[in-house]
Design a protein around this motif. Structure first.
Motif, PDB file in Angstrom:
ATOM      1  N   GLU A 408       0.844  -1.194   0.000  1.00  0.00           N
ATOM      2  CA  GLU A 408       0.000   0.000   0.000  1.00  0.00           C
ATOM      3  C   GLU A 408       0.881   1.246   0.000  1.00  0.00           C
ATOM      4  N   PRO A 409       0.467   2.321  -0.709  1.00  0.00           N
ATOM      5  CA  PRO A 409       1.260   3.557  -0.677  1.00  0.00           C
ATOM      6  C   PRO A 409       1.114   4.266   0.665  1.00  0.00           C
ATOM      7  N   ALA A 435       8.695  15.197   4.786  1.00  0.00           N
ATOM      8  CA  ALA A 435       7.583  14.546   4.089  1.00  0.00           C
ATOM      9  C   ALA A 435       8.100  13.368   3.272  1.00  0.00           C
ATOM     10  N   ILE A 436       7.266  12.346   3.148  1.00  0.00           N
ATOM     11  CA  ILE A 436       7.643  11.125   2.427  1.00  0.00           C
ATOM     12  C   ILE A 436       6.452  10.611   1.623  1.00  0.00           C
ATOM     13  N   LEU A 437       6.718  10.164   0.415  1.00  0.00           N
ATOM     14  CA  LEU A 437       5.747   9.414  -0.381  1.00  0.00           C
ATOM     15  C   LEU A 437       6.414   8.111  -0.781  1.00  0.00           C
ATOM     16  N   CYS A 438       5.779   7.003  -0.464  1.00  0.00           N
ATOM     17  CA  CYS A 438       6.365   5.688  -0.705  1.00  0.00           C
ATOM     18  C   CYS A 438       5.301   4.796  -1.344  1.00  0.00           C
ATOM     19  N   VAL A 439       5.607   4.207  -2.510  1.00  0.00           N
ATOM     20  CA  VAL A 439       4.636   3.352  -3.207  1.00  0.00           C
ATOM     21  C   VAL A 439       5.299   2.037  -3.606  1.00  0.00           C
ATOM     22  N   PRO A 440       4.521   0.953  -3.639  1.00  0.00           N
ATOM     23  CA  PRO A 440       5.094  -0.339  -4.034  1.00  0.00           C
ATOM     24  C   PRO A 440       5.246  -0.451  -5.544  1.00  0.00           C
ATOM     25  N   ILE A 441       6.229  -1.224  -5.984  1.00  0.00           N
ATOM     26  CA  ILE A 441       6.390  -1.595  -7.387  1.00  0.00           C
ATOM     27  C   ILE A 441       5.919  -3.039  -7.505  1.00  0.00           C
ATOM     28  N   LEU A 442       4.925  -3.273  -8.346  1.00  0.00           N
ATOM     29  CA  LEU A 442       4.289  -4.583  -8.413  1.00  0.00           C
ATOM     30  C   LEU A 442       4.461  -5.222  -9.783  1.00  0.00           C
TER      31      LEU A 442
END
Length: 562
Positions: A408-409, A435-442
């Motif tokens: 999940e992001p 601040a951070i934005l983190c998203v999965p690579i699927l």
């Protein structure tokens, strides 16, 4: 000329900034005004890009600045002078070439004593703007570094065409369009059109159409709205607005002779009644009327004074120029080209890092790739040469590990260090972020990596940004897996070829020096260390020498005499 009068028709306008003015004009021509604001101006979430533009301008980083609206000119100066000296900024602006999309930005710049080199003629669309630039600058435009002041949202067609014709283009957003705070009047407007309670509608910008249908979609009333327009006289201010109407399946009845609000209302008052009669007659009978209800002189006047925009290309919301569709278009093109290019693993990752950090302004961007049970840092916006390919994160460790574990992001706008999932990496001592934005690579529903963006100052990630970076995670997963597996195959192939070469070289040494296999291997190792060459290079040199020795041992054939 026909008498300009609405004769009591109910005339709808979705104008916001000049609502009072348009209502007064409609009343002047005996119409019943229904004015429902469809949008409001809001400041960008950050003035960072305006400040960067001002700083770059004062350091001579641009050759040409394009202004698209008068409001944008004034808003830009107001923002800039909160951080920089006003006269220093205006002095820098006077030192470069300036282009304007029509008289309004020209007038605003004249007030600031900024000379205008190019001004686009009517109807002042992006096409006239581009044509004027090409006419004025010719081939030299290809060497220009250009900045474009944006209004409400990007005009992707103009930006794309200008990018092709110049050296570099920088977007400078000054203000944005948003839906009104109170949507109830727009909802009632949708119902009014659907139920036939409106006779004439005036569209003065494409944003009005987009927002109207956005509200209709929320109400599940889009089809009813579209049918309602069939019984109305629909008028468009100009080509860009016409393109947007056509995107939604609505063909406007005409555009005014000049793309001005006064001309639109005046000519609507002249011809709307007859046009409305014709449309409703056609709808009632189901066939076109046998007799043209417009007198020949009136019909000729409409044909001469109104100029419906010709379809130049398939109309889309982004092509109409009021949605930030350039980034999405470039994104799809870039990702697809990367997949087709079949580049090496690190080249693919570094290009993804560059692309993501262009879409979302950030101080740092990392790509971690899942290898066995650990996330390994494989690419970074900042160099970090000492930790790329070495820094590892366990699944579940820190925010990055949490995203990989839960798929999940995560978007944190401020005080990221206070998040219970946060963990400091001592190998990156200078990286302290708010601040951070983190998203999965699927890939095939499996996590293959994580994209992490970090900001040193608080940053409120818009939902559009989160979704866009998440989409990148979906689309590049297969590409990363392909590149990684291809690199592994190359490595395995290289190791196999090395082993074959070393084994053959050992055999030659055993034969020529009469030594054991282990002694031959140690001899190769010793030569490798002393000459600072790889085992494979030493082995290939031995093989080459043996081949040359065999060639010298073969006697030359003597020519046969007859």
């Amino acid at each position: 000329m026909a008498h300009a009068s609405f004769n009591g028709l109910r005339v709808l306008s979705l104008e916001s900034r000049r609502a009072t003015e348009v209502a007064k004009l409609i009343r002047t021509y005996d119409g019943e005004p229904l004015v429902v604001p469809a949008m409001r101006e809001i400041a960008p979430s950050s003035n960072k890009q305006v400040f960067e533009f001002a700083d770059n301008l004062m350091h001579s980083a641009y050759d040409l600045v394009v202004f698209l609206t008068g409001v944008g000119v004034r808003a830009m100066v107001n923002v800039v002078e909160t951080k920089y000296d006003r006269e220093a900024f205006l002095g820098a602006l006077r030192s470069v070439k300036v282009a304007c999309r029509g008289p309004k930005p020209s007038s605003a710049l004249k007030e600031l004593n900024v000379p205008v080199t190019v001004s686009a003629p009517e109807p002042c669309t992006w096409r006239e703007m581009l044509s004027s630039l090409e006419t004025e600058f010719g081939d030299s435009l290809g060497q220009f570094r250009v900045a474009v002041q944006e209004y409400g949202a990007s005009n992707p067609e103009f930006l794309s065409a200008l990018t092709e014709r110049s050296k570099h283009v920088t977007k400078v957003p000054v203000y944005q369009w948003a839906l009104p705070d109170d949507l109830q009047p727009l909802r009632e407007c949708v119902l009014g059109i659907a139920n036939g309670n409106v006779d004439v509608v005036l569209f003065l910008t494409a944003v009005q159409i987009i927002h109207l249908f956005q509200v209709a979609d929320q109400m599940n009333y889009a089809e009813e709205l579209r049918r309602g327009f069939q019984s109305m006289a629909v008028l468009s201010i100009g080509p860009t607005t016409t393109e947007e109407l056509r995107h939604y399946g609505i063909e406007p009845d005409f555009e005014p002779s000049r793309p001005k609000m006064g001309f639109l209302v005046n000519e609507a008052a002249q011809y709307a009644g007859r046009l409305l009669e014709e449309k409703r007659s056609r709808k009632t009978s189901g066939v076109a009327p046998q007799r043209d209800p417009l007198p020949p002189a009136t019909k000729q006047a409409i044909e001469e004074k109104s100029a419906p925009a010709k379809r130049v290309a398939l109309s889309t919301p982004t092509m109409a120029g009021f949605r930030d569709g350039l980034a999405a278009f470039d994104f799809l093109h870039e990702i697809s080209s990367r997949i087709a290019a079949a580049d090496s693993f690190h080249v693919v990752l570094n290009r993804i890092v560059d692309f993501v950090s262009t879409l979302v302004p950030c101080d740092s961007c990392f790509i971690y790739v899942l290898e066995q049970d650990k996330l390994v840092l494989r690419a970074s916006k900042n160099p970090h040469a000492d930790v790329v390919d070495y820094l590892g994160v366990q699944i579940g460790q820190g925010i990055t590990g949490w995203v990989a574990q839960h798929r999940e992001p995560v978007a944190i706008s401020s005080n990221a260090a206070n998040d219970p999932r946060f963990q400091v990496f001592r190998n990156l001592p200078e990286d302290h972020f708010e601040a951070i934005l983190c998203v999965p690579i699927l890939c095939a529903s499996k996590v293959v990596g994580v994209i992490t963006l970090q900001h040193r100052k608080p940053y409120d990630h818009r939902q559009q940004e989160v979704r866009l970076v998440s989409m990148i995670g979906f689309l590049v997963g297969a590409e990363i897996e392909r590149a990684r597996l291809e690199d592994e195959n190359v490595e395995l192939s290289d190791r196999l070829e090395t082993r074959i070469a070393v084994d053959r070289a050992k055999g030659i040494l055993q034969r020529d020096l009469v030594i054991s296999e282990s002694e031959a291997y140690r001899a190769l190792q010793r030569e490798s260390r002393q000459r600072r060459k790889s085992m494979r290079e030493i082995a290939e040199a031995i093989l080459l020498g043996d081949d040359l020795k065999k060639m010298r041992a073969i006697p030359e054939e003597k020519p046969v005499k007859n």
